[in-house]
Design an enzyme around this catalytic site. Structure first.
Site, PDB file in Angstrom:
ATOM      1  N   GLU A  83       0.855  -1.274   0.074  1.00  0.00           N
ATOM      2  CA  GLU A  83       0.023  -0.084  -0.116  1.00  0.00           C
ATOM      3  C   GLU A  83       0.874   1.207   0.083  1.00  0.00           C
ATOM      4  O   GLU A  83       0.426   2.494  -0.193  1.00  0.00           O
ATOM      5  CB  GLU A  83      -0.913  -0.123   1.219  1.00  0.00           C
ATOM      6  CG  GLU A  83      -2.206  -0.955   1.085  1.00  0.00           C
ATOM      7  CD  GLU A  83      -2.977  -1.160   2.403  1.00  0.00           C
ATOM      8  OE1 GLU A  83      -2.683  -0.719   3.365  1.00  0.00           O
ATOM      9  OE2 GLU A  83      -4.056  -1.613   2.143  1.00  0.00           O
ATOM     10  N   GLU A 114       6.856 -21.983   7.714  1.00  0.00           N
ATOM     11  CA  GLU A 114       6.860 -21.408   8.866  1.00  0.00           C
ATOM     12  C   GLU A 114       7.986 -22.044   9.711  1.00  0.00           C
ATOM     13  O   GLU A 114       8.714 -21.369  10.608  1.00  0.00           O
ATOM     14  CB  GLU A 114       5.779 -20.749   9.698  1.00  0.00           C
ATOM     15  CG  GLU A 114       5.083 -21.946  10.346  1.00  0.00           C
ATOM     16  CD  GLU A 114       4.019 -21.527  11.333  1.00  0.00           C
ATOM     17  OE1 GLU A 114       3.897 -21.745  12.585  1.00  0.00           O
ATOM     18  OE2 GLU A 114       3.048 -20.954  10.759  1.00  0.00           O
TER      19      GLU A 114
END
Length: 299
Positions: A83, A114
């Site tokens: 963004e 992960e």
């Protein structure tokens, strides 16, 4: 591993019977839990400020802000990074979001990603991390091997490391140069850290990136003067920003914006000072794009 010791994995006594409640009562329970998230951030505001200052320093020295995480945490980092270019006109490589498993992991669970500390190191190696960069690792538990591997590699390269976690005394908290530890407590649905923990992480990342952009001169007053007018809504926003900042008509704002090829900041400087389009760009460059500073020092 003993997840029961993590606050984010404990059962919430207020929602033990949530599966027996009406739909509205469930919604209220979630809302009540969320109301307390912002206050959990209050104790770590100074830590957030420290990280933001390091980010600005990195920007000014040719470095980057790199978010890295797995699952929900990784997605939040990618979201915040993605963004920045449309909002602040930044190069896409200035704020980078890396998620364990790559772009595919934005919509799909990647088994074991992960848990792979070597993958965290390799991903930062691919990103060419240097001592100029700030690396922010994100994980609710504060123990994700992928993040720990990434932090170890970042520190070895001399980069400043920060952790955004939701569990006290975690390995990531101890490994980071600065740890932003937001203790949000048990989730409405046990272990669903996309909820309170995720909300807290999003708020923290908002603060880091927004504060950094403000201090780096990407905001004039409280106007996003580096907005990229790439669609109808953003073109209108750019015109509105110019009108607000200078006090001109929409027609004048549109003309200046056109002369500056969509550069809102340069259009404002041009209108305030009366200089030519090229001169406006030159003056802004002399002040590293800081509009208020450029206007104050214009003679």
């Amino acid at each position: 591993m003993d997840l029961t010791k993590l606050a984010t994995e404990k059962r919430n006594p207020d929602t033990i019977n949530i599966d027996e409640l009406s739909t509205l009562e469930v919604v209220k329970k979630i809302h009540e839990a969320d109301l307390g998230v912002a206050s959990c951030i209050t104790p770590v505001l100074s830590k957030i400020g420290t990280v933001a200052e390091k980010v600005v320093e990195a920007f000014e020295n040719g470095g980057r802000l790199i978010y890295i995480g797995a699952g929900t945490s990784g997605r939040l980092g990618v979201l915040d990074a993605s963004e920045c270019p449309p909002t602040y006109g930044t190069d896409p490589n200035l704020v980078v979001g890396i998620i364990a498993g790559g772009d595919y992991a934005l919509q799909h669970a990647i088994e074991g990603a992960e848990d792979d500390s070597e993958l965290g190191k390799k991903d930062l190696q691919k990103a060419n991390v240097t001592k100029k960069d700030v690396v922010v690792a994100i994980a609710a538990s504060g123990r994700t091997p992928y993040c720990l591997g990434a932090m170890e590699y970042a520190k070895a390269q001399g980069a400043f490391t920060a952790a955004v976690v939701c569990s006290l005394n975690s390995p990531m908290e101890k490994a980071a140069d600065t740890s932003i530890t937001v203790v949000t407590g048990p989730e409405v649905v046990t272990g669903s850290t996309r909820m309170k923990a995720g909300t807290a992480q999003k708020l923290v990342l908002n603060m880091i990136s927004t504060t950094s952009m403000i201090k780096w001169g990407k905001v004039y007053s409280n106007l996003m003067v580096d907005v990229q007018p790439t669609n109808a809504k953003l073109k209108q926003r750019a015109r509105n920003i110019i009108m607000e900042a200078v006090g001109v008509s929409e027609k004048e704002a549109e003309q200046a914006l056109k002369e500056q090829n969509g550069n809102t900041k340069a259009a404002i400087f041009q209108l305030v000072t009366g200089v030519s389009p090229d001169e406006a760009i030159t003056h802004l460059e002399q002040h590293n794009g800081r509009l208020k500073e450029a206007i104050k020092n214009y003679t």
